[in-house]
Design a protein around this motif. Structure first.
Motif, PDB file in Angstrom:
ATOM      1  N   GLY A 101       1.193  -1.567   0.139  1.00 48.14           N
ATOM      2  CA  GLY A 101       0.117   0.119   0.395  1.00 48.14           C
ATOM      3  C   GLY A 101       1.237   1.362  -0.437  1.00 48.14           C
ATOM      4  O   GLY A 101       2.087   1.441  -0.234  1.00 48.14           O
ATOM      5  N   THR A 102       0.426   2.361  -0.154  1.00 49.82           N
ATOM      6  CA  THR A 102       1.218   3.536   0.373  1.00 49.82           C
ATOM      7  C   THR A 102       1.635   3.933   1.580  1.00 49.82           C
ATOM      8  O   THR A 102       2.191   2.917   2.371  1.00 49.82           O
ATOM      9  N   LEU A 103       2.431   4.656   1.416  1.00 48.75           N
ATOM     10  CA  LEU A 103       3.424   5.458   3.108  1.00 48.75           C
ATOM     11  C   LEU A 103       2.048   5.424   4.469  1.00 48.75           C
ATOM     12  O   LEU A 103       2.648   4.240   4.833  1.00 48.75           O
ATOM     13  N   ALA A 104       1.114   5.964   3.924  1.00 50.31           N
ATOM     14  CA  ALA A 104       0.434   6.285   4.799  1.00 50.31           C
ATOM     15  C   ALA A 104      -0.559   4.554   5.782  1.00 50.31           C
ATOM     16  O   ALA A 104      -0.701   5.013   6.588  1.00 50.31           O
ATOM     17  N   ASP A 105      -0.710   4.158   4.622  1.00 53.78           N
ATOM     18  CA  ASP A 105      -1.495   2.747   5.040  1.00 53.78           C
ATOM     19  C   ASP A 105      -1.096   2.132   5.253  1.00 53.78           C
ATOM     20  O   ASP A 105      -0.329   1.180   7.036  1.00 53.78           O
TER      21      ASP A 105
END
Length: 735
Positions: free
Chosen positions: A85-89
């Protein structure tokens, strides 16, 4: 029981012969006169040796040099970075994983565990941030993972152990480096030389069977995927070797590396010799002591039941049994050797069960079907009759009947095709956008208009059904509205005509009431005649002056008139029950031919005294129908008695019983004693007799009773007159 045992024994012998013949054809060339060194198992082991000798010994990949050649692409970096997933995820996921555990440690006042978890969490969070900030960080991780995969692969090859114990001495043609293992001077069961004349041994750095790298060779770590191109780039050039490779004879001796396989092969080989000998003995037995006999498969009860099976069902059963038999023989004839090589109770149990059900039983069933089919179709007309009675012909006829109204048939066909294509289109529209557009177009401009027409027709059909129900309830004043020129409109017209027919039937019912009055008059007349005689002769018997001879004569007359009165009353009650629908039938499976023979035997004495010549034509096989045996006996009895009473003495009476389609037909033909006139329908009237003087002993109800019984069986009774030729035809469904 004896015939069944003999049949199963014969079937077992046939199955053994077939299995032995097929296994000999398939495996004979690989077994007869051959040793384990010639077997496929040995060849496979040698192929495995040649496949891995290069990567493991002769031309291995240098680990350190290979590590230097490892590459990491930008696509791999991006894929590794965003895999979860993304960095935030990813940061949120790690935080959630540790939050509860840290809270539990804090609540338990476990400071050490809490600090350790926080430190571990922070390290992972920092690593994820670096993944999204520095390509070099990700590249180093991927390179390290690939190095581990490569190291694991090379260790796997290097540590590969071979139970073959091959001895060899091979020299690199280019470098002159020599590789050897074992003593090549020992006596050998396998020996192969490699040189310029017989081709060199080609040694690759990759095993041949692992050349397809669409699935990586060893996926020790989920994050490391080594492609085919990468492995090829890391490998060395193919090297050529000359020398000799042997498998020493000691490998096959007791305690040798291949002794167990050598022993298994020999056990299987000699087991096959025994099996082929058994097949030969079985073949000899089939031509001598176990010759096939037709009576094994012609038991009357089984043949009778099999005769009722439709011909197309018989064909499918035959095909199924043949496929099952040859499926069994094909599968187990190729694996017979394995049963001798690797013996176990479970394996032999499985083989015995399969042999009985897949071999013996199927062979016996094929013999039963073949013999009975051949015997049946030797008879003239049997094949044609069975074909006419087949499900396939019924299907064809039904298909033709669908198109009796061509528009309905075409519409039904189009509707079925439309549903089929709609199902395919519904699945296909999820595949590509183009299919979705095409499906939407077809639905809008074909499906919806067809649905509208179908709904209108269905609504009209429902209105017709409701109107029909009203007609069935006796409401005959309202016509069904006729719309358009469709088959449903034609059906509405026909129903309107039927309504008019019902009205006419009500008029006929009034006529029936009149006939009832006439019936009462006839009954009164026929009952009064014998009753008057009984009263008269009873009064005469009261006279004490009459002689014994006269008294005996009067008693005989009284007995005769009493029996006459009893017959009239019993027949009248039976006709009354049939007319009111209170007579209950007890249908069962009855052989009509046997019933007719019994009826003729019952009247044999009367037939002999009548001076008539009864000629009967009966079917060769049983003619079975589901009828009330007692009532149907009454039909046959009435018709036979009618012929005895009213046929011209000295003439012939013809009786014929045969099967016509799905019905049984019984025909009586004779020359009449009296002139009957031309009104055939009068003969079915109650209390009507052929002799207008009414001087016979019958009740006049015989044909009326027979007609009623036939009607209750959904059959048909027809009388034909041609001058003095009287013919009665009775048909009844056999099913």
């Amino acid at each position: 029981m004896k015939n069944k045992l003999l049949l199963l024994t014969w079937a077992a012998l046939v199955t053994i012969v077939l299995m032995a013949a097929l296994s000999l054809n398939r495996q004979g060339s690989n077994i007869i006169g051959k040793d384990f060194s010639d077997s496929d198992d040995m060849k496979w082991r040698l192929d495995e040796f040649y496949d891995v000798i290069g990567p493991s010994v002769l031309n291995p990949i240098d680990l350190e040099e290979a590590k230097k050649k490892i590459t990491v692409s930008d696509r791999e970096i991006e894929e590794h970075r965003t895999r979860y997933g993304t960095l935030a995820d990813q940061l949120a996921n790690i935080h959630d994983q540790y939050a509860q555990r840290i809270d539990d440690a804090r609540a338990a006042s476990n400071v050490l565990l809490k600090d350790t978890l926080i430190e571990e969490r922070d390290m992972k969070l920092e690593d994820i941030r670096k993944n999204f900030e520095e390509d070099n960080h990700v590249e180093a991780k991927i390179r390290k993972e690939k190095e581990k995969v490569l190291e694991g692969y090379l260790n796997e090859i290097a540590n590969k152990s071979y139970s073959l114990h091959v001895a060899y001495e091979l020299k690199n043609v280019e470098t002159g480096e020599t590789f050897s293992y074992g003593d090549i001077s020992k006596p050998a069961v396998y020996k192969k030389k490699f040189n310029a004349n017989s081709d060199y041994l080609k040694a690759s750095s990759l095993p041949g069977r692992y050349s397809d790298w669409q699935t990586p060779y060893v996926n020790y770590y989920e994050d490391a995927h080594v492609s085919d191109e990468e492995m090829t780039a890391l490998s060395n050039p193919v090297q050529s070797f000359e020398g000799i490779v042997i498998v020493p004879k000691t490998a096959f001796e007791k305690g040798g590396a291949m002794y167990a396989q050598y022993k298994d092969f020999n056990r299987g080989k000699y087991g096959m010799y025994a099996f082929w000998t058994l097949g030969l003995l079985a073949l000899i037995a089939l031509f001598t002591v176990m010759k096939f006999k037709k009576e094994w498969v012609t038991e009357p009860s089984l043949v009778a039941r099999y005769a009722y099976v439709k011909i197309d069902v018989k064909a499918m059963l035959m095909l199924l049994t043949v496929l099952m038999l040859f499926g069994f023989i094909d599968r187990y004839s190729s694996s017979v050797m394995n049963f001798f090589m690797y013996q176990s109770l479970g394996r032999w149990g499985e083989w015995v069960i399969a042999f009985f059900f897949g071999g013996m039983l199927m062979t016996a069933l094929i013999a039963f079907q073949l013999v009975n089919s051949i015997e049946r179709y030797k008879k003239d007309g049997a094949l044609e009759a069975d074909f006419k009675d087949s499900y396939m012909l019924r299907f064809v006829n039904a298909l033709q009947e669908v198109f009796l109204k061509r528009s309905i048939g075409v519409q039904t066909f189009i509707l079925l095709i439309g549903f089929f294509l709609a199902g395919i289109g519904f699945v296909a529209m999820f595949m590509t956008g183009m299919f979705f557009v095409m499906y939407a177009f077809c639905v809008m401009f074909l499906g919806l208009p067809a649905l509208y027409i179908f709904m209108r027709r269905s609504a009209y059909l429902n209105r017709i059904i409701v109107a029909t129900e009203k007609m069935a309830a006796g409401q005959l004043s309202e016509d069904i509205k006729v719309q358009g020129r469709s088959p449903l409109a034609d059906h509405a017209k026909n129903l309107n005509n039927l309504r008019e027919g019902v009205r006419a039937s009500m008029t006929e019912q009034a006529k029936s009431e009149r006939l009832k009055t006439e019936l009462i008059t006839n009954v009164s007349h026929d009952l009064r005649t014998p009753l008057t005689s009984i009263i008269t002769y009873t009064d005469l018997l009261k006279d004490e002056t009459i002689t014994p001879e006269e008294r005996s004569k009067y008693v005989d007359i009284l007995d005769k008139k009493s029996q006459r009165l009893k017959t009239l009353i019993e027949d009248l009650f039976e006709v009354s029950k049939m007319a009111s629908g209170n007579l209950e039938l007890h249908k069962q499976r009855v052989d009509l031919m046997q019933l007719l023979q019994q009826a003729l035997a019952e009247h044999a004495e009367e037939i002999a005294d009548s001076g008539l010549d009864f000629r009967s034509t009966l079917p060769e096989d049983m003619l079975v129908a589901y009828v009330d045996g007692q009532r149907w006996w009454r039909v046959l009895d009435n018709l036979i008695v009618n012929a005895i009473k009213y046929a011209l003495p000295g003439t012939r009476v013809y009786l014929t019983l045969r099967k016509v389609g799905e019905s049984a037909e019984f025909v009586v033909k004779n020359i009449t004693k009296y002139e009957l006139g031309e009104n055939v329908d009068e003969l079915f009237e109650r209390f009507k007799r052929a002799d207008t003087s009414r001087h016979t002993d019958g009740s006049g109800l015989g044909l009326a009773i027979a007609q009623s019984i036939v009607d209750m069986h959904h059959g048909n009774m027809k009388i034909e007159l041609d001058g003095d030729l009287f013919k009665v035809t009775v048909t009844v469904p056999t099913k």
